[in-house]
Design a protein around this motif. Structure first.
Motif, PDB file in Angstrom:
ATOM      1  N   TRP A 208       0.839  -1.206   0.000  1.00 48.40           N
ATOM      2  CA  TRP A 208       0.000   0.000   0.000  1.00 48.40           C
ATOM      3  C   TRP A 208       0.867   1.246   0.000  1.00 48.40           C
ATOM      4  CZ3 TRP A 208      -3.799  -1.678   4.465  1.00 48.40           C
ATOM      5  CH2 TRP A 208      -4.638  -2.700   3.974  1.00 48.40           C
ATOM      6  N   HIS A 209       1.941   1.205   0.777  1.00 49.54           N
ATOM      7  CA  HIS A 209       2.833   2.359   0.861  1.00 49.54           C
ATOM      8  C   HIS A 209       3.438   2.677  -0.508  1.00 49.54           C
ATOM      9  CE1 HIS A 209       6.401   4.695   2.307  1.00 49.54           C
ATOM     10  NE2 HIS A 209       5.525   5.116   3.192  1.00 49.54           N
ATOM     11  N   ASP A 210       3.638   1.644  -1.325  1.00 52.34           N
ATOM     12  CA  ASP A 210       4.162   1.837  -2.684  1.00 52.34           C
ATOM     13  C   ASP A 210       3.153   2.520  -3.603  1.00 52.34           C
ATOM     14  OD1 ASP A 210       6.558   0.646  -2.102  1.00 52.34           O
ATOM     15  OD2 ASP A 210       6.059  -1.292  -2.990  1.00 52.34           O
ATOM     16  N   LEU A 211       1.860   2.377  -3.303  1.00 48.95           N
ATOM     17  CA  LEU A 211       0.827   3.018  -4.121  1.00 48.95           C
ATOM     18  C   LEU A 211       0.921   4.533  -3.949  1.00 48.95           C
ATOM     19  CD1 LEU A 211      -2.238   0.753  -3.165  1.00 48.95           C
ATOM     20  CD2 LEU A 211      -0.874   0.592  -5.248  1.00 48.95           C
ATOM     21  N   PRO A 212       0.403   5.293  -4.899  1.00 49.98           N
ATOM     22  CA  PRO A 212       0.445   6.752  -4.750  1.00 49.98           C
ATOM     23  C   PRO A 212      -0.608   7.295  -3.779  1.00 49.98           C
ATOM     24  CG  PRO A 212      -0.519   6.173  -6.865  1.00 49.98           C
ATOM     25  CD  PRO A 212      -0.073   4.876  -6.246  1.00 49.98           C
ATOM     26  N   VAL A 213      -0.931   6.529  -2.732  1.00 45.21           N
ATOM     27  CA  VAL A 213      -1.886   6.984  -1.723  1.00 45.21           C
ATOM     28  C   VAL A 213      -1.229   8.009  -0.805  1.00 45.21           C
ATOM     29  CG1 VAL A 213      -3.221   4.841  -1.734  1.00 45.21           C
ATOM     30  CG2 VAL A 213      -1.350   5.115  -0.095  1.00 45.21           C
ATOM     31  N   ASP A 214      -2.062   8.779  -0.113  1.00 45.85           N
ATOM     32  CA  ASP A 214      -1.560   9.751   0.852  1.00 45.85           C
ATOM     33  C   ASP A 214      -1.464   9.156   2.248  1.00 45.85           C
ATOM     34  OD1 ASP A 214      -1.661  12.561  -0.677  1.00 45.85           O
ATOM     35  OD2 ASP A 214      -3.370  11.339  -1.283  1.00 45.85           O
ATOM     36  N   VAL A 215      -2.415   8.276   2.585  1.00 43.55           N
ATOM     37  CA  VAL A 215      -2.523   7.751   3.946  1.00 43.55           C
ATOM     38  C   VAL A 215      -2.652   6.233   3.903  1.00 43.55           C
ATOM     39  CG1 VAL A 215      -3.831   7.827   6.118  1.00 43.55           C
ATOM     40  CG2 VAL A 215      -3.720   9.864   4.662  1.00 43.55           C
ATOM     41  N   VAL A 216      -1.876   5.559   4.751  1.00 45.05           N
ATOM     42  CA  VAL A 216      -1.949   4.103   4.886  1.00 45.05           C
ATOM     43  C   VAL A 216      -2.778   3.779   6.125  1.00 45.05           C
ATOM     44  CG1 VAL A 216      -0.632   1.978   5.237  1.00 45.05           C
ATOM     45  CG2 VAL A 216       0.293   3.789   3.767  1.00 45.05           C
ATOM     46  N   GLY A 217      -3.923   3.114   5.925  1.00 42.45           N
ATOM     47  CA  GLY A 217      -4.770   2.714   7.041  1.00 42.45           C
ATOM     48  C   GLY A 217      -4.286   1.423   7.667  1.00 42.45           C
ATOM     49  N   LEU A 218      -4.271   1.408   8.994  1.00 41.30           N
ATOM     50  CA  LEU A 218      -3.831   0.216   9.738  1.00 41.30           C
ATOM     51  C   LEU A 218      -4.995  -0.325  10.557  1.00 41.30           C
ATOM     52  CD1 LEU A 218      -0.499   1.664  11.230  1.00 41.30           C
ATOM     53  CD2 LEU A 218      -0.741   0.325   9.118  1.00 41.30           C
ATOM     54  N   ASP A 219      -5.160  -1.652  10.559  1.00 45.86           N
ATOM     55  CA  ASP A 219      -6.122  -2.199  11.511  1.00 45.86           C
ATOM     56  C   ASP A 219      -5.393  -2.420  12.837  1.00 45.86           C
ATOM     57  OD1 ASP A 219      -4.848  -4.666  11.457  1.00 45.86           O
ATOM     58  OD2 ASP A 219      -6.525  -5.755  10.581  1.00 45.86           O
ATOM     59  N   TRP A 220      -6.059  -3.042  13.820  1.00 46.01           N
ATOM     60  CA  TRP A 220      -5.495  -3.110  15.170  1.00 46.01           C
ATOM     61  C   TRP A 220      -4.366  -4.134  15.311  1.00 46.01           C
ATOM     62  CZ3 TRP A 220     -10.080  -5.281  13.715  1.00 46.01           C
ATOM     63  CH2 TRP A 220     -10.224  -6.643  13.922  1.00 46.01           C
ATOM     64  N   ARG A 221      -4.103  -4.907  14.263  1.00 42.00           N
ATOM     65  CA  ARG A 221      -3.102  -5.970  14.377  1.00 42.00           C
ATOM     66  C   ARG A 221      -1.663  -5.467  14.269  1.00 42.00           C
ATOM     67  NH1 ARG A 221      -7.608  -7.542  11.760  1.00 42.00           N
ATOM     68  NH2 ARG A 221      -8.586  -9.534  12.267  1.00 42.00           N
ATOM     69  N   MET A 222      -1.487  -4.231  13.817  1.00 36.04           N
ATOM     70  CA  MET A 222      -0.139  -3.686  13.678  1.00 36.04           C
ATOM     71  C   MET A 222      -0.055  -2.316  14.342  1.00 36.04           C
ATOM     72  SD  MET A 222       2.107  -2.775  10.256  1.00 36.04           S
ATOM     73  CE  MET A 222       2.804  -4.416  10.102  1.00 36.04           C
ATOM     74  N   GLN A 223       0.888  -2.169  15.264  1.00 38.58           N
ATOM     75  CA  GLN A 223       1.084  -0.873  15.898  1.00 38.58           C
ATOM     76  C   GLN A 223       1.718   0.111  14.913  1.00 38.58           C
ATOM     77  OE1 GLN A 223       3.391  -1.569  19.519  1.00 38.58           O
ATOM     78  NE2 GLN A 223       1.473  -1.497  20.670  1.00 38.58           N
ATOM     79  N   ILE A 224       1.471   1.383  15.152  1.00 38.58           N
ATOM     80  CA  ILE A 224       2.053   2.422  14.301  1.00 38.58           C
ATOM     81  C   ILE A 224       3.570   2.337  14.325  1.00 38.58           C
ATOM     82  CG2 ILE A 224       2.298   4.923  13.980  1.00 38.58           C
ATOM     83  CD1 ILE A 224      -0.558   5.168  15.180  1.00 38.58           C
ATOM     84  N   ARG A 225       4.119   2.093  15.490  1.00 37.98           N
ATOM     85  CA  ARG A 225       5.586   1.999  15.619  1.00 37.98           C
ATOM     86  C   ARG A 225       6.132   0.846  14.777  1.00 37.98           C
ATOM     87  NH1 ARG A 225       5.706   1.936  20.883  1.00 37.98           N
ATOM     88  NH2 ARG A 225       5.704   4.206  21.038  1.00 37.98           N
TER      89      ARG A 225
END
Length: 346
Positions: free
Chosen positions: A252-269
């Motif tokens: 997703w980060h490779d896509l030209p998106v502005d924001v990557v949405g995370l579900d609860w399974r992965m911490q931001i860190r």
């Protein structure tokens, strides 16, 4: 008129904000008593086909919770009828499709999507909200091609996606034809929402976590790249989100998106450690919303701290609000995130 609150838009673009913006997936409806009363009289489809009523449902959580964005009230399968899919939303089940895709011929029979002709009520709802009612950005959205295809091939919700994944790998040319059709529809749908007044959009690939990375790259990513690239030409920020798809965040980060949405399974860190530098959205586990407040506050505090460390963060849930959640809890959580994040930013 109240000053327009653009905090969500600035965060999505990676700009500094005074506080962490908040909105909740499925914030419109579900747990609100006013909404439940409406549902005694109207179905989801009946509400979405009445722009004034749909605008009321969409705006309700903004008024009640003081969130920084309004998510348009509708379902991700809303545009499918326009291309010839016989879809009904059954209470307690979800989308049910009576003419599922079984062959290339079924795909070839699908028509073209024209938003102004096929979903004028959606566009009218957006205009009512953005021209007359909202002082926060309206979030438009669409389902991503894999998730829509899964409903179209399975005939409804699935836990395993056996038919979908089998069709994808066994009939790659037919699969690509379906991706092309759904890609065209998604681009047209999102552009129409933006033209009507949506200030930011989210692409829900809710069930793409069922795929492993190699299949995502081969069968999904090219179409997603095309969709996002086209939508980005409008200048509006794009968010992507899926459930149980932490293994795909780098894709997703490779896509030209502005924001990557995370579900609860992965911490931001953890996402940051994996190379996610773009703004992120998430990611309190929604089941915690029925826990004691001290638990909610502790988890939210940790998420806010990680978000501030990351640099650009939109607070949300790791999936959507469910009916047992008390509206007062969402209001209290919004206030806490606003206040605590403002303190950390001083």
């Amino acid at each position: 008129m109240t000053k327009f609150n653009d905090t969500l838009l600035r965060a999505a673009r990676g700009e500094k904000t005074e506080h962490t913006p908040v909105w909740f997936m499925r914030q419109a409806g579900r747990s609100q008593p006013e909404y439940r009363k409406l549902k005694e009289k109207y179905s989801l489809e009946e509400i979405t086909h009445q722009p004034e009523l749909c605008a009321y449902v969409t705006k309700l959580p903004v008024d009640q919770y003081n969130v920084d964005g309004a998510i348009l009230y509708k379902d991700i399968v809303t545009p499918l009828a326009g291309i010839g899919v016989d879809v009904k939303i059954k209470s307690g089940v979800g989308p049910v499709i009576s003419n599922p895709i079984r062959s290339r011929a079924d795909i070839d029979r699908l028509g073209e999507f024209h938003a102004e002709e096929q979903v004028p009520y959606v566009l009218e709802t957006i205009k009512i909200l953005t021209e007359e009612q909202l002082d926060v950005p309206l979030i438009g959205f669409a389902g991503a091609p894999f998730t829509l295809a899964s409903y179209m091939i399975e005939g409804g919700p699935s836990r395993s996606y056996n038919l979908t994944k089998s069709f994808m790998v066994s009939e790659p040319q037919a699969w690509q034809a379906l991706m092309d059709k759904l890609g065209d529809m998604t681009i047209a749908y999102l552009k129409a929402q933006i033209a009507a007044g949506a200030k930011i959009v989210q692409i829900f690939d809710s069930w793409v976590g069922a795929l492993h990375v190699a299949d995502y790259r081969a069968f999904i990513k090219p179409t997603m790249t095309r969709i996002v690239s086209e939508v980005k030409k409008t200048g509006v920020p794009v968010i992507t989100f899926g459930v149980g798809a932490s293994h795909l965040v780098n894709e997703w980060h490779d896509l030209p998106v502005d924001v990557v949405g995370l579900d609860w399974r992965m911490q931001i860190r953890e996402a940051e450690e994996r190379g996610i530098t773009k703004p992120v959205q998430g990611n309190l586990d929604p089941t915690l919303l029925i826990a004691d407040w001290n638990v909610i506050e502790e988890r939210a505090k940790d998420i806010v701290e990680q978000g501030v460390e990351h640099g650009a963060h939109i607070f949300n849930l790791g999936h959507g609000v469910f009916p047992d959640v008390q509206p007062a809890t969402l209001k209290k959580l919004t206030e806490f995130v606003h206040t605590y994040s403002a303190q950390l930013r001083k």
